[in-house]
Design an enzyme around this catalytic site. Sequence first.
Site, mmCIF file in Angstrom:
data_model
loop_
_atom_site.group_PDB
_atom_site.id
_atom_site.type_symbol
_atom_site.label_atom_id
_atom_site.label_comp_id
_atom_site.label_asym_id
_atom_site.label_seq_id
_atom_site.Cartn_x
_atom_site.Cartn_y
_atom_site.Cartn_z
ATOM 1 N N ARG A 147 16.114 77.839 32.495
ATOM 2 C CA ARG A 147 15.401 76.640 32.094
ATOM 3 C C ARG A 147 16.195 77.459 30.703
ATOM 4 O O ARG A 147 15.165 77.813 29.749
ATOM 5 C CB ARG A 147 14.419 75.918 32.107
ATOM 6 C CG ARG A 147 14.682 74.731 32.072
ATOM 7 C CD ARG A 147 12.902 73.909 32.343
ATOM 8 N NE ARG A 147 12.217 74.391 31.018
ATOM 9 C CZ ARG A 147 11.632 73.437 30.412
ATOM 10 N NH1 ARG A 147 10.764 72.632 31.251
ATOM 11 N NH2 ARG A 147 10.979 73.160 29.549
ATOM 12 N N TYR A 159 10.080 67.010 23.590
ATOM 13 C CA TYR A 159 9.759 68.376 24.778
ATOM 14 C C TYR A 159 10.266 69.445 24.715
ATOM 15 O O TYR A 159 11.634 69.533 24.698
ATOM 16 C CB TYR A 159 9.389 67.015 26.199
ATOM 17 C CG TYR A 159 9.103 68.169 27.274
ATOM 18 C CD1 TYR A 159 7.861 69.322 27.579
ATOM 19 C CD2 TYR A 159 10.484 68.541 28.352
ATOM 20 C CE1 TYR A 159 7.860 69.479 28.778
ATOM 21 C CE2 TYR A 159 10.372 69.626 29.643
ATOM 22 C CZ TYR A 159 8.921 70.451 29.767
ATOM 23 O OH TYR A 159 8.567 70.220 30.719
ATOM 24 N N ASP A 220 15.870 70.821 31.845
ATOM 25 C CA ASP A 220 14.864 69.499 32.560
ATOM 26 C C ASP A 220 15.201 68.083 31.505
ATOM 27 O O ASP A 220 14.577 68.383 30.368
ATOM 28 C CB ASP A 220 13.514 69.929 31.867
ATOM 29 C CG ASP A 220 12.638 69.486 32.317
ATOM 30 O OD1 ASP A 220 12.688 67.887 32.874
ATOM 31 O OD2 ASP A 220 10.676 69.856 32.432
ATOM 32 N N HIS A 222 13.480 65.513 31.723
ATOM 33 C CA HIS A 222 11.341 64.751 31.057
ATOM 34 C C HIS A 222 12.009 63.577 31.548
ATOM 35 O O HIS A 222 10.980 62.818 30.361
ATOM 36 C CB HIS A 222 11.507 65.529 30.132
ATOM 37 C CG HIS A 222 9.862 66.271 30.138
ATOM 38 N ND1 HIS A 222 8.782 65.389 30.059
ATOM 39 C CD2 HIS A 222 9.556 66.626 31.402
ATOM 40 C CE1 HIS A 222 7.758 66.243 29.830
ATOM 41 N NE2 HIS A 222 7.884 67.529 30.697
ATOM 42 N N GLU A 246 17.171 68.197 36.074
ATOM 43 C CA GLU A 246 15.565 68.067 36.822
ATOM 44 C C GLU A 246 15.375 66.576 35.662
ATOM 45 O O GLU A 246 15.800 66.343 34.501
ATOM 46 C CB GLU A 246 14.195 69.445 36.144
ATOM 47 C CG GLU A 246 13.226 68.593 36.105
ATOM 48 C CD GLU A 246 12.125 69.963 36.260
ATOM 49 O OE1 GLU A 246 11.012 69.290 35.860
ATOM 50 O OE2 GLU A 246 12.111 70.908 35.678
ATOM 51 N N GLU A 272 7.751 66.647 40.358
ATOM 52 C CA GLU A 272 6.699 67.381 39.442
ATOM 53 C C GLU A 272 5.268 65.965 39.234
ATOM 54 O O GLU A 272 4.531 66.376 39.446
ATOM 55 C CB GLU A 272 7.152 67.939 38.387
ATOM 56 C CG GLU A 272 7.094 67.116 37.289
ATOM 57 C CD GLU A 272 7.261 67.889 36.070
ATOM 58 O OE1 GLU A 272 6.645 67.787 35.453
ATOM 59 O OE2 GLU A 272 8.231 68.751 36.061
ATOM 60 N N ARG A 293 10.284 69.139 43.495
ATOM 61 C CA ARG A 293 9.498 70.014 41.855
ATOM 62 C C ARG A 293 8.383 70.110 42.556
ATOM 63 O O ARG A 293 7.148 70.177 41.694
ATOM 64 C CB ARG A 293 10.326 69.275 41.137
ATOM 65 C CG ARG A 293 11.306 69.235 41.057
ATOM 66 C CD ARG A 293 11.647 70.851 40.181
ATOM 67 N NE ARG A 293 11.337 71.428 39.472
ATOM 68 C CZ ARG A 293 9.473 71.612 38.432
ATOM 69 N NH1 ARG A 293 9.107 73.055 39.453
ATOM 70 N NH2 ARG A 293 9.041 71.571 37.269
ATOM 71 N N GLU A 349 9.283 77.450 39.825
ATOM 72 C CA GLU A 349 8.715 77.968 37.929
ATOM 73 C C GLU A 349 8.131 78.948 37.633
ATOM 74 O O GLU A 349 6.831 78.989 38.337
ATOM 75 C CB GLU A 349 8.141 76.394 38.189
ATOM 76 C CG GLU A 349 7.836 76.350 35.930
ATOM 77 C CD GLU A 349 8.484 74.898 36.047
ATOM 78 O OE1 GLU A 349 8.430 74.739 33.888
ATOM 79 O OE2 GLU A 349 7.794 74.403 37.105
ATOM 80 N N TRP A 412 8.039 60.311 28.000
ATOM 81 C CA TRP A 412 7.569 61.758 27.347
ATOM 82 C C TRP A 412 8.251 62.907 28.429
ATOM 83 O O TRP A 412 7.111 62.605 29.172
ATOM 84 C CB TRP A 412 6.369 61.825 26.205
ATOM 85 C CG TRP A 412 5.943 63.726 26.153
ATOM 86 C CD1 TRP A 412 6.645 64.382 25.029
ATOM 87 C CD2 TRP A 412 5.227 64.341 26.616
ATOM 88 N NE1 TRP A 412 6.774 65.379 25.188
ATOM 89 C CE2 TRP A 412 6.245 65.096 26.333
ATOM 90 C CE3 TRP A 412 5.244 64.792 28.052
ATOM 91 C CZ2 TRP A 412 5.313 66.584 26.021
ATOM 92 C CZ3 TRP A 412 4.673 65.663 28.871
ATOM 93 C CH2 TRP A 412 4.703 67.461 27.727
#
Length: 412
Positions: A147, A159, A220, A222, A246, A272, A293, A349, A412
């Site tokens: 990643r 992040y 990602d 995010h 992602e 996630e 995820r 991951e 975030w």
Amino acid sequence: MTIDRADVIVTSPDRNFVTLKITTSDGVTGLGDATLNGRELAVVAYLTEHVVPLLIGRDESQIEDTWQFLYRSAYWRRGPVTMAAIAAVDMALWDIKGKVAGLPVYQLLGGASRTGLLAYGHASGKELPELFDSIRAHQEQGYRAIRVQTGVPGLKAIYGIASQSAAAGGGEARYDHEPARRGARPTEEDWDTRSYLRHLPGVFEAVRHEFGADIPLLHDGHHRMTPIQAARLGKDLEPYDLFWLEDCTPAENQEALRLVRQHTTTPLAIGEIFNTVWDCKDIIRDQLIDYVRGAVTHMGGISALRKTLDYAAMYQIKSGMHGPTDISPVGMAAAMHLGLAIHNFGIQEYMPHGARTNQVFQQSFTWENGMLHPGDQPGLGVALDLDEAGRYPYEQAYLPYNRLADGTVHDW
């Protein structure tokens, strides 16, 4: 056998972890991960005050019945706290069942569907030279999929960049293992989507030029983009053949993924922050994502996530289970056993835990040539050293948050 006792153990070696330890009347023990990053004590209270009293005297072999009892009898279903608590019970009971049978959990799930689990690591850097060094370091550690997270010009702290300041206002601490900072208040980071969208495609062009076309690259977002911004990014990244993009837009707005899908063929990974199959039912059915995820720890355990991934398999959607260090070694072991058994495994991951965590949780998994394997010890293959765990009491910690240049709080 019946459940004789259940203990909730909180320890903070490299970060806070919540572990449920179930002991049967014959002295067999099982472990489950109930860690909810930044809200750990909410799950501790849920388990201690509401779940543990219901477990005593129950038949430890009735995993499915216990799961349904804890989910349906509460009436107020779903949510991260409830599902993390149920997940811990589910994992612990699978751990016990494996020990009683003398088999690793993946054998109880139908046996291995592959020899190992392809895993990806987290490379990052404020600027290209540092990013390249990080990618090379991960390759030296054996990672075959990586990643890529990058700094953005003009932004102080965002992040996923381990080497940057942990707060926009200053500070020098790295967060290679855990972005939740210990202290009474969360740290503040900054964000600018337009700068990010301008900068990121050039980063992936440079990475592909340096490292070639073969290495699987992931990124990602995010949750920080609107649907049309996410669509633009996915389209701009198409020349660089990402393994996935992602969390390109907030997962709660699932209809937004339809717009993204209309504009890009970049594979999408979401989930996630999901807690049940109901959170991703429609986007699986409508084939708006390519990878789920979800984490065993946050989606109700092995039993529940197995059902979700079996449903996803009907639509040729694969697993991409969440596995940074806010999943304890117990939760990671559960993910490995599940990933080894299911047919539609995609990628895992994997961020290595710190040395102190590995002293508290003694593990049997292997990491070789970019592949994980949970090992063949009975159960999940993780033992908890209570004396070592007791050396590291809970410490309050919060994840960071974002503000835009005008002071608006942002995702975030």
